[in-house]
Structures are given as C-alpha cells and as structure tokens.
Design a protein around this motif. Structure first.
Motif, PDB file in Angstrom:
ATOM      1  N   THR A  68       0.824  -1.206   0.000  1.00 27.42           N
ATOM      2  CA  THR A  68       0.000   0.000   0.000  1.00 27.42           C
ATOM      3  C   THR A  68       0.863   1.263   0.000  1.00 27.42           C
ATOM      4  N   PHE A  69       1.978   1.240   0.751  1.00 30.58           N
ATOM      5  CA  PHE A  69       2.883   2.391   0.722  1.00 30.58           C
ATOM      6  C   PHE A  69       3.412   2.629  -0.690  1.00 30.58           C
ATOM      7  N   SER A  70       3.805   1.554  -1.341  1.00 33.90           N
ATOM      8  CA  SER A  70       4.350   1.661  -2.693  1.00 33.90           C
ATOM      9  C   SER A  70       3.298   2.192  -3.653  1.00 33.90           C
ATOM     10  N   ALA A  71       2.054   1.680  -3.537  1.00 33.12           N
ATOM     11  CA  ALA A  71       0.972   2.138  -4.407  1.00 33.12           C
ATOM     12  C   ALA A  71       0.677   3.615  -4.183  1.00 33.12           C
ATOM     13  N   ALA A  72       0.690   4.044  -2.922  1.00 31.94           N
ATOM     14  CA  ALA A  72       0.402   5.450  -2.609  1.00 31.94           C
ATOM     15  C   ALA A  72       1.474   6.377  -3.178  1.00 31.94           C
ATOM     16  N   ILE A  73       2.732   6.025  -2.957  1.00 29.01           N
ATOM     17  CA  ILE A  73       3.829   6.878  -3.425  1.00 29.01           C
ATOM     18  C   ILE A  73       3.843   6.953  -4.951  1.00 29.01           C
ATOM     19  N   SER A  74       3.671   5.820  -5.617  1.00 29.57           N
ATOM     20  CA  SER A  74       3.676   5.824  -7.081  1.00 29.57           C
ATOM     21  C   SER A  74       2.480   6.580  -7.627  1.00 29.57           C
ATOM     22  N   GLY A  75       1.329   6.454  -6.956  1.00 30.42           N
ATOM     23  CA  GLY A  75       0.149   7.185  -7.404  1.00 30.42           C
ATOM     24  C   GLY A  75       0.342   8.684  -7.324  1.00 30.42           C
ATOM     25  N   ILE A  76       0.978   9.154  -6.238  1.00 31.86           N
ATOM     26  CA  ILE A  76       1.239  10.588  -6.087  1.00 31.86           C
ATOM     27  C   ILE A  76       2.248  11.063  -7.134  1.00 31.86           C
ATOM     28  N   LEU A  95      -3.731   8.977   0.423  1.00 35.31           N
ATOM     29  CA  LEU A  95      -3.684   8.974   1.887  1.00 35.31           C
ATOM     30  C   LEU A  95      -4.339   7.721   2.454  1.00 35.31           C
ATOM     31  N   GLN A  96      -5.356   7.245   1.770  1.00 37.03           N
ATOM     32  CA  GLN A  96      -5.987   5.998   2.186  1.00 37.03           C
ATOM     33  C   GLN A  96      -4.994   4.838   2.130  1.00 37.03           C
ATOM     34  N   GLN A  97      -4.216   4.785   1.055  1.00 40.54           N
ATOM     35  CA  GLN A  97      -3.215   3.731   0.916  1.00 40.54           C
ATOM     36  C   GLN A  97      -2.157   3.834   2.012  1.00 40.54           C
ATOM     37  N   ILE A  98      -1.707   5.052   2.279  1.00 39.61           N
ATOM     38  CA  ILE A  98      -0.682   5.251   3.311  1.00 39.61           C
ATOM     39  C   ILE A  98      -1.222   4.836   4.674  1.00 39.61           C
ATOM     40  N   ALA A  99      -2.453   5.260   4.991  1.00 35.62           N
ATOM     41  CA  ALA A  99      -3.046   4.914   6.282  1.00 35.62           C
ATOM     42  C   ALA A  99      -3.278   3.414   6.401  1.00 35.62           C
ATOM     43  N   SER A 100      -3.653   2.771   5.293  1.00 38.55           N
ATOM     44  CA  SER A 100      -3.839   1.316   5.311  1.00 38.55           C
ATOM     45  C   SER A 100      -2.526   0.611   5.644  1.00 38.55           C
ATOM     46  N   GLY A 101      -1.454   1.064   5.005  1.00 27.16           N
ATOM     47  CA  GLY A 101      -0.142   0.478   5.287  1.00 27.16           C
ATOM     48  C   GLY A 101       0.287   0.708   6.715  1.00 27.16           C
ATOM     49  N   ALA A 102       0.054   1.922   7.229  1.00 26.60           N
ATOM     50  CA  ALA A 102       0.413   2.222   8.616  1.00 26.60           C
ATOM     51  C   ALA A 102      -0.392   1.373   9.582  1.00 26.60           C
ATOM     52  N   ALA A 103      -1.687   1.182   9.289  1.00 36.89           N
ATOM     53  CA  ALA A 103      -2.540   0.369  10.161  1.00 36.89           C
ATOM     54  C   ALA A 103      -2.044  -1.073  10.228  1.00 36.89           C
ATOM     55  N   ALA A 104      -1.695  -1.637   9.067  1.00 32.67           N
ATOM     56  CA  ALA A 104      -1.191  -3.014   9.046  1.00 32.67           C
ATOM     57  C   ALA A 104       0.129  -3.134   9.800  1.00 32.67           C
ATOM     58  N   TRP A 105       0.983  -2.134   9.642  1.00 36.90           N
ATOM     59  CA  TRP A 105       2.276  -2.174  10.334  1.00 36.90           C
ATOM     60  C   TRP A 105       2.087  -2.059  11.847  1.00 36.90           C
ATOM     61  N   ILE A 106       1.222  -1.145  12.303  1.00 36.43           N
ATOM     62  CA  ILE A 106       0.965  -0.985  13.737  1.00 36.43           C
ATOM     63  C   ILE A 106       0.405  -2.268  14.329  1.00 36.43           C
ATOM     64  N   ALA A 107      -0.540  -2.885  13.621  1.00 39.12           N
ATOM     65  CA  ALA A 107      -1.107  -4.141  14.114  1.00 39.12           C
ATOM     66  C   ALA A 107      -0.043  -5.227  14.208  1.00 39.12           C
ATOM     67  N   GLY A 108       0.878  -5.238  13.234  1.00 39.64           N
ATOM     68  CA  GLY A 108       1.950  -6.233  13.266  1.00 39.64           C
ATOM     69  C   GLY A 108       2.882  -6.050  14.449  1.00 39.64           C
ATOM     70  N   VAL A 109       3.043  -4.816  14.900  1.00 39.58           N
ATOM     71  CA  VAL A 109       3.869  -4.545  16.081  1.00 39.58           C
ATOM     72  C   VAL A 109       3.152  -4.990  17.355  1.00 39.58           C
TER      73      VAL A 109
END
Length: 432
Positions: free
Chosen positions: A58-66, A349-363
């Motif tokens: 999701t991070f990659s998709a967000a950055i490339s989309g921007i 921003l949705q993609q970035i937040a999705s990636g952050a949510a998955a990472w936080i849950a993994g921690v």
C-alpha cells in the motif's frame, strides 16, 4: 473537456479492459491477507514481518500514485496502460517465483508501484474518453472490480492455494494478464488526445487549493482514521482464525466468499439508506455499530464455524455500510472542478493509512511459541475507538460542506451521494 471520438463499441471494449485491469490489481492486493497463515509458515515470518509485507504494497501504491500525477499526462494513454500492466504482470510473476521473504517483499513493492499508477491511469482514461452522461456508469463498473475480486477472485485464489501451494494464485493472475494485454493492444485506439488538447494544467495549484480547504483537510483526517479503524484488523483475521480459533486453512475461502457476497449486498443497501435518510444519519448508526463485530472477531476463540461465519460476515458488511455514506460526505467538501484532485489525494492517503494500520497491528500482535497470536484484542479495541472517533470528525465536516462551489445546508438530507463518486471509492473497501 475534449471531445469523445470513440465509437460505442470501442468505448465498451475500453471499459471492459479497464475493469479487467482493476480486477487484476485488486485481486493481487487482497489475496495476500488470507494467504497469511501459509506465508508466515513458509517464510518463517513473525506477525510484524507479515504486517510489513502487507503495508509495503500500500505504501508503494500510494507513493507511485502521487508521483504519477506529475508525469502521467506526458504519455500516450494506451502505451502507458500496456507498459504499466505488463510491469504489473511481471511483478506478480516474480511474487510467484520468490522463494524467500525478502525477494517476495521486493516483488510486492514493485507490484504495488505499478498497481498504484494503474489506478490513477484508469481514472484519467475514464475522465478523458467517457462522456459525462455515461461516466458515472463507467466509473461504477470499473470500481465494482473490488466486489468481483472479493466474491470470485479471492475465494478462487484461496481454493487454488489449498489444492496446490500459495504461489498458484500469483501464477494464475500473471497468466491471465497476457490475454488482457493482447486484447488491449488490438482493440484500443491511440489514446493520445490529451497530448494535443492544450487542456493540461500544472498539478501544484490545484493541490495547494485543495490543501487550503478545511473541509478537505478534515476529510483526509477522517479517511486515515477510518483505515485505522478497519485495516489494522483485516490483515490478521486469517492468521488469527487459523491459529487461535481452530479454523482450517481449507475453510478460509468460505469466509471470504460469504463475506464478499454479503458485503456487495450491504454496499447497495447502504447506498439506498443514504439516499433515503441522509449520509450522516447512516454513518452515525453504522460506524459505532461496526465496533461490535470488530471486538468479537479479535477476541473469539474456538467456536463453531457457523458462528465464525456470522461474525466475519457482519464485520465485512458493516465496514462496507459505513464507508458509503462517509464518501458521500467527503465528496461534498470541495467544488466540482477540484474533485478529481481531491479524490486522488484522498486515495493516496488511504493507501498510506492502510499500510500504517497493518504495520501498527503487526507490532502489537505477538506470536507465542505454540503458534497462537496474542494481543489481537488490543488491535480490536484500538479499531473500535477509532470507529467512534470518526463520527466526531464527520460531525465537524458537516458545516463545511460545499455543493457545486456553494456552501450546502448542514441538514444531512443534502448529503445524498453522487453515484459516480460513491462508485469511484467502492474499491476503498480494501477495508473489507
């Protein structure tokens, strides 16, 4: 607006190809999460590594989309579509060929990057070549690819992975990209009218104008809160059900098949309710209510499969129900002329937040020596709190709404959704 020079037959082929492209991208994204138990076992990955695996896409998709917004208009749309989709197919094939965690991670980053630009390109093609009187229908068809992926793509991928191995869905997806590329090469005309139309504008002025809008800023915050209220839970549902609840891996496809069918029905029901009662009333009811299945799905233990199906189906359906009205609210925070720029930023921003949510849950989630997952309930409480918090943010947006450049009344009856905008964002049920 440039004139539409496509025949209806060519236009229908164009929409079909865009649906196929979007379907491939969505399946590639969502099939990873139910494959979690197999991937964690084969890669000897812990929960944090698996969360990172999900979030990097999701991070990659967000950055490339921007980034694509600054150069995508310089290229012929047909050639860009063919080149990007070929790159996506190759990246998906690399996912299937990866034998270890890090090669797989790199392949996922590449697939996410191509997928993110493909989404932006798809929306650009619709805006360029589909007349406004048919644009809502076209957008709805393209964005319904998520529902198709949920109902058909994911269960099929899981079934294939169960009878063979986890690589099989990625192999199949890469192979199915080939006829789509051949078809697009043969039936699509040169989509290059934007290169000579003289209508291109620099993106920065529009971006800055959107960012200066307080309603838009609150919408961006609300979207990120919504992702934290759902996507922190979704990636670990399958690993948790298998390790803690006694669900067999060959039963997971039932959860996504039944959940996908009911989610599709719930999304349509939510749209009707939003039209009838107003967007804020529906969201005020649905968002706090969604906290119940969130808490249940993150705390259940060994119970009959029928009850698990009820809980997971409620979880997926309510996340879809609450998304429809909130998109109806968000799309009214900016003037029509800025809506495309606004939705592009919102999607990133949705993609970035999705990636952050998955990472936080993994921690937060930990795996015990016995293979069980601990502290998933903490993720559930976090997601539930964000679900309630989202209502407060939506409340602050209401007085800031605009409709065609004019302030709308704060009565939620003015928040009846624009169908094309709702259909545009149905793929954001990546939540589901």
């Amino acid at each position: 607006m440039m004139p539409n020079l496509l025949s209806r037959r060519t236009e229908n082929w164009l929409i079909f190809i865009l649906v196929a492209v979007q379907f491939s991208h969505i399946v590639d994204f969502v099939v990873l999460m139910p494959l979690g138990p197999k991937l964690m076992r084969d890669f000897h990955a812990n929960t944090q590594e698996f969360g990172f695996l999900v979030s990097t896409y999701t991070f990659s998709a967000a950055i490339s989309g921007i980034l694509s917004s600054f150069f995508l208009d310089r290229f012929n749309r047909k050639r860009a579509l063919l080149g990007l989709f070929f790159g996506f197919a190759l990246s998906t094939l690399l996912c299937a060929l990866a034998g270890d965690y890090w090669p797989f991670l790199i392949a996922r980053v590449l697939a996410g990057a191509f997928g993110g630009i493909l989404t932006a390109l798809t929306l650009s093609v619709i805006g360029d070549y589909i007349p406004i009187e048919r644009r809502g229908r076209a957008t709805g068809l393209v964005m319904s690819a998520f529902s198709i992926a949920s109902v058909i793509g994911v269960p099929t991928g899981l079934w294939l992975a169960e009878i063979t191995n986890w690589q099989a869905p990625f192999f199949l997806l890469a192979i199915t990209c080939i006829p789509i590329i051949i078809l697009a090469w043969n039936v699509l005309p040169e989509l290059d009218k934007h290169l000579t139309s003289g209508e291109r504008t620099k993106p920065w002025p529009r971006i800055l104008e959107v960012l200066q809008n307080p309603g838009a800023r609150l919408s961006f915050l609300l979207m990120m809160v919504m992702m934290l209220a759902g996507f922190s839970v979704i990636p670990f549902i399958s690993p948790y059900l298998v390790s803690n609840c006694g669900v067999r891996e060959d039963q997971l496809f039932l959860i996504y098949l039944i959940g996908g069918v009911f989610t599709f029905a719930a999304a349509n029901l939510s749209g009707r309710l939003t039209d009838k009662f107003g967007a804020f009333k529906v969201f005020l009811f649905a968002s706090p209510l969604s906290a119940i299945p969130i808490l249940l799905v993150t705390q259940i233990s060994v119970i009959p499969l029928s009850w698990i199906l009820v809980i997971t189906t409620l979880f997926m359906s309510l996340l879809s129900v609450r998304l429809i009205p909130i998109i109806a609210i968000m799309t009214q925070t900016v003037e029509t002329r800025l809506r495309g720029t606004f939705m592009s930023i919102l999607s990133s921003l949705q993609q970035i937040a999705s990636g952050a949510a998955a990472w936080i849950a993994g921690v937060i989630v930990k795996e015990t020596p016995s293979g069980k997952l601990e502290d998933f309930y903490q993720v559930g409480w976090m997601a539930s709190i964000f679900s309630v918090l989202a209502v407060g943010i939506a409340w602050k947006i209401i007085p800031l709404l605009k409709k065609d450049g004019q302030h709308a009344a704060s009565d939620e009856t003015n928040l009846s959704p624009d169908k094309s905008q709702l259909d545009y964002e149905l793929h954001t049920t990546k939540e589901s």
